[in-house]
Design an enzyme around this catalytic site. Structure first.
Site, mmCIF file in Angstrom:
data_model
loop_
_atom_site.group_PDB
_atom_site.id
_atom_site.type_symbol
_atom_site.label_atom_id
_atom_site.label_comp_id
_atom_site.label_asym_id
_atom_site.label_seq_id
_atom_site.Cartn_x
_atom_site.Cartn_y
_atom_site.Cartn_z
ATOM 1 N N HIS A 55 0.819 -1.237 0.000
ATOM 2 C CA HIS A 55 0.000 0.000 0.000
ATOM 3 C C HIS A 55 0.845 1.275 0.000
ATOM 4 O O HIS A 55 0.305 2.369 -0.135
ATOM 5 C CB HIS A 55 -0.933 0.038 1.214
ATOM 6 C CG HIS A 55 -1.948 -1.070 1.227
ATOM 7 N ND1 HIS A 55 -2.806 -1.298 0.165
ATOM 8 C CD2 HIS A 55 -2.246 -2.013 2.155
ATOM 9 C CE1 HIS A 55 -3.576 -2.348 0.455
ATOM 10 N NE2 HIS A 55 -3.256 -2.799 1.641
ATOM 11 N N ASP A 93 -2.473 -10.730 -2.297
ATOM 12 C CA ASP A 93 -3.053 -10.228 -1.057
ATOM 13 C C ASP A 93 -4.519 -9.877 -1.345
ATOM 14 O O ASP A 93 -4.874 -9.531 -2.471
ATOM 15 C CB ASP A 93 -2.288 -8.976 -0.598
ATOM 16 C CG ASP A 93 -2.734 -8.492 0.766
ATOM 17 O OD1 ASP A 93 -2.153 -8.941 1.780
ATOM 18 O OD2 ASP A 93 -3.692 -7.684 0.841
ATOM 19 N N HIS A 95 -6.174 -7.354 -0.534
ATOM 20 C CA HIS A 95 -6.391 -5.923 -0.786
ATOM 21 C C HIS A 95 -5.658 -5.514 -2.062
ATOM 22 O O HIS A 95 -4.611 -6.084 -2.381
ATOM 23 C CB HIS A 95 -5.860 -5.086 0.385
ATOM 24 C CG HIS A 95 -6.531 -5.379 1.697
ATOM 25 N ND1 HIS A 95 -5.994 -6.264 2.615
ATOM 26 C CD2 HIS A 95 -7.690 -4.927 2.225
ATOM 27 C CE1 HIS A 95 -6.806 -6.335 3.674
ATOM 28 N NE2 HIS A 95 -7.849 -5.531 3.463
ATOM 29 N N ASP A 172 -4.629 -12.642 3.616
ATOM 30 C CA ASP A 172 -5.846 -12.162 4.267
ATOM 31 C C ASP A 172 -7.097 -12.452 3.441
ATOM 32 O O ASP A 172 -8.195 -11.997 3.761
ATOM 33 C CB ASP A 172 -5.740 -10.665 4.629
ATOM 34 C CG ASP A 172 -5.166 -9.828 3.514
ATOM 35 O OD1 ASP A 172 -5.157 -10.295 2.353
ATOM 36 O OD2 ASP A 172 -4.718 -8.698 3.799
HETATM 37 ZN ZN LIG Z 1 -4.149 -7.152 2.676
#
Ligand SMILES: [Zn+2]
Length: 232
Positions: A55, A93, A95, A172
């Protein structure tokens, strides 16, 4: 890569947000994680380091996100830049890796593929943009849908365009985790097999995955699946 102003603020501990506090010494920990990613790239290994990185954009929070989502330095981006070879970055991931997209968008030598839960933090990755191929998935879509989408995504890129595969290995997507796609420990073995079938020098960098009990087994399964298929 990261702006010198962002690095300076990180070093002096003056950059903090709700998800990503200025913990004491965090700059040094973040540097160690980035170093782990660089080493993983050199030896085709798996960097089990935290904090995660995908991120973190050029100057912190990327593409309009409000926080850096536990990320300080973009480990995989640093490793890929350092390697300086045509690379496929595969971000599994749960996200969207908004930081990685921000850093590599428009770069000829790098293709970025991300499968992620949408809508969800950081709110980006609904559509593909140039060399950044995004595959948004519904919450808890399940293994079948996930593997089908991953196969399509990998088939959509020409293997002769890249020499290296760099995996942002987040977990996740596990059932009940922060970006759950209802995957199980065995799903990661199958994901590893698909990655192995690309038959390229590959390295992995740990991103998210917050269920302590299952995380180790999920990582183990991903590597096992990868090695099984790579050997064939
Ligand atoms: Zn994540």
């Amino acid at each position: 890569m990261h702006s010198s102003d962002y690095i300076r603020r990180l070093k002096e501990g003056s950059v903090a947000d709700a998800d990503t506090p200025a913990y004491e010494g965090i700059y040094e920990y973040a540097r160690l994680a980035a170093g782990g990613a660089i080493l993983a790239a050199q030896v085709c290994g798996f960097s089990l380091m935290r904090p995660p990185g995908h991120h973190a954009g050029r100057s912190g929070a990327a593409l309009g996100a409000y926080t850096r989502g536990f990320c300080y330095l973009n480990n995989i981006a640093i490793a890929v830049k350092r390697l300086n070879k045509p690379t496929l970055i595969l971000d599994i991931d749960g996200h969207h890796g908004n930081g990685t997209q921000e850093i590599f968008k428009g770069e000829d030598d790098v293709t970025y593929i991300s499968l992620h839960r949408y809508p969800n933090y950081p709110g980006t990755g609904l559509t593909s943009e140039g060399n950044c191929l995004n595959y948004p998935l519904w919450a808890d879509c399940g293994e079948e849908e996930y593997l089908k989408t991953l196969s399509e995504a990998l088939a959509s890129v020409k293997a002769n365009r890249f020499e290296v595969v760099a995996v942002s290995a987040g977990f996740d997507t596990y059932r009940g985790d922060l970006a759950s796609l209802n995957l199980t420990e065995d799903s990661y073995r199958k994901i590893g097999m698909l990655i192995g079938s690309l038959n390229k020098p590959t390295f992995f960098v740990l991103e998210g995955g917050y269920r302590g009990e299952e995380l180790g087994r999920s990582i183990h399964n991903l590597i096992k699946g990868f090695e099984e298929n790579e050997a064939q």
